[in-house]
Design a protein around this motif. Structure first.
Motif, PDB file in Angstrom:
ATOM      1  N   SER A 105       6.705  -8.222 -11.145  1.00 50.18           N
ATOM      2  CA  SER A 105       6.099  -9.535 -11.468  1.00 50.18           C
ATOM      3  C   SER A 105       6.121 -10.532 -10.123  1.00 50.18           C
ATOM      4  CB  SER A 105       6.709 -10.448 -12.671  1.00 50.18           C
ATOM      5  OG  SER A 105       7.779 -10.554 -12.314  1.00 50.18           O
ATOM      6  N   ALA A 106       6.806 -10.295  -9.089  1.00 45.33           N
ATOM      7  CA  ALA A 106       6.706 -11.175  -7.763  1.00 45.33           C
ATOM      8  C   ALA A 106       6.161 -10.348  -6.765  1.00 45.33           C
ATOM      9  CB  ALA A 106       8.132 -11.535  -7.513  1.00 45.33           C
ATOM     10  N   LEU A 107       5.447  -9.127  -7.013  1.00 43.24           N
ATOM     11  CA  LEU A 107       5.003  -8.441  -5.924  1.00 43.24           C
ATOM     12  C   LEU A 107       3.769  -9.159  -5.461  1.00 43.24           C
ATOM     13  CD1 LEU A 107       5.120  -5.702  -4.488  1.00 43.24           C
ATOM     14  CD2 LEU A 107       3.820  -4.619  -6.318  1.00 43.24           C
ATOM     15  N   THR A 108       3.852  -9.389  -4.030  1.00 41.77           N
ATOM     16  CA  THR A 108       2.646 -10.142  -3.194  1.00 41.77           C
ATOM     17  C   THR A 108       2.111  -9.337  -2.222  1.00 41.77           C
ATOM     18  OG1 THR A 108       4.168 -11.142  -1.888  1.00 41.77           O
ATOM     19  CG2 THR A 108       3.621 -12.385  -3.737  1.00 41.77           C
ATOM     20  N   SER A 109       2.664  -7.970  -1.739  1.00 41.99           N
ATOM     21  CA  SER A 109       2.163  -7.252  -0.647  1.00 41.99           C
ATOM     22  C   SER A 109       2.799  -5.880  -0.889  1.00 41.99           C
ATOM     23  CB  SER A 109       2.725  -7.906   0.623  1.00 41.99           C
ATOM     24  OG  SER A 109       2.657  -7.197   1.669  1.00 41.99           O
ATOM     25  N   ILE A 110       1.841  -5.115  -0.656  1.00 39.12           N
ATOM     26  CA  ILE A 110       1.622  -3.529  -0.507  1.00 39.12           C
ATOM     27  C   ILE A 110       1.016  -3.086   0.640  1.00 39.12           C
ATOM     28  CG2 ILE A 110       1.156  -1.400  -1.790  1.00 39.12           C
ATOM     29  CD1 ILE A 110       1.216  -2.951  -4.368  1.00 39.12           C
ATOM     30  N   THR A 111       2.032  -2.545   1.530  1.00 39.88           N
ATOM     31  CA  THR A 111       1.129  -1.959   2.847  1.00 39.88           C
ATOM     32  C   THR A 111       0.939  -0.279   2.688  1.00 39.88           C
ATOM     33  OG1 THR A 111       2.303  -3.692   3.958  1.00 39.88           O
ATOM     34  CG2 THR A 111       1.430  -2.103   5.228  1.00 39.88           C
ATOM     35  N   ILE A 112      -0.214  -0.134   2.682  1.00 40.55           N
ATOM     36  CA  ILE A 112      -0.213   1.406   2.659  1.00 40.55           C
ATOM     37  C   ILE A 112      -1.306   1.743   3.938  1.00 40.55           C
ATOM     38  CG2 ILE A 112      -1.177   3.417   1.378  1.00 40.55           C
ATOM     39  CD1 ILE A 112      -1.052   1.746  -1.181  1.00 40.55           C
ATOM     40  N   PRO A 113      -1.032   2.941   4.642  1.00 41.76           N
ATOM     41  CA  PRO A 113      -1.752   3.009   5.735  1.00 41.76           C
ATOM     42  C   PRO A 113      -3.124   3.645   5.638  1.00 41.76           C
ATOM     43  CG  PRO A 113       0.028   4.891   5.788  1.00 41.76           C
ATOM     44  CD  PRO A 113       0.179   3.901   4.642  1.00 41.76           C
TER      45      PRO A 113
END
Length: 129
Positions: A121-129
């Motif tokens: 629920s707190a997820l704000t950033s997903i970095t995927i190349p």
């Protein structure tokens, strides 16, 4: 597990271990830090499931597979970097990690299981190349 120890909230995984077995540390409420040593290639299902005090998890490049539900309910975990060596993340692997705000996944990932990051629920950033 007889080969593993927890000291001051840190899991000690001995050298030479190739796989963390299923349910190895399930519901270890006193576990705050997980450092998986180089040489470990996979974590079994539910290996760290329910380790609700875990704030830090270090996964080495030698790990190629993170099992299903491996880190489910690690509710204090705030960020995770999936190293280049990991090719597969099992279903629900990080589900219910309610404090998780950042995920970094490197190139080379071939499979991310169903709902691997569900209910974060707190997820704000997903970095995927």
């Amino acid at each position: 597990m007889e080969n593993f120890q927890i000291k001051n909230g840190v899991v000690i995984i001995p050298e030479g271990i190739k796989m963390i077995p299923e349910n190895a540390f399930e519901n270890c409420k006193e576990l705050t830090t997980v450092v998986i040593p180089e040489g470990v290639t996979s974590s079994g299902s539910h290996a760290f499931d329910g380790c609700s005090a875990s704030t830090s998890i270090t996964i080495p490049n030698s790990v190629t597979k993170i099992g299903g539900h491996a880190f489910t309910y690690c509710s204090a975990l705030k960020e995770i970097t999936i190293p280049k060596g990991v090719k597969s993340i099992g279903e629900y692997a990080f589900s219910q990690c309610s404090a998780l705000t950042e995920i970094t996944i490197h190139e080379g990932m071939t499979k991310i299981g169903e709902r691997a990051f569900s209910l974060c629920s707190a997820l704000t950033s997903i970095t995927i190349p």
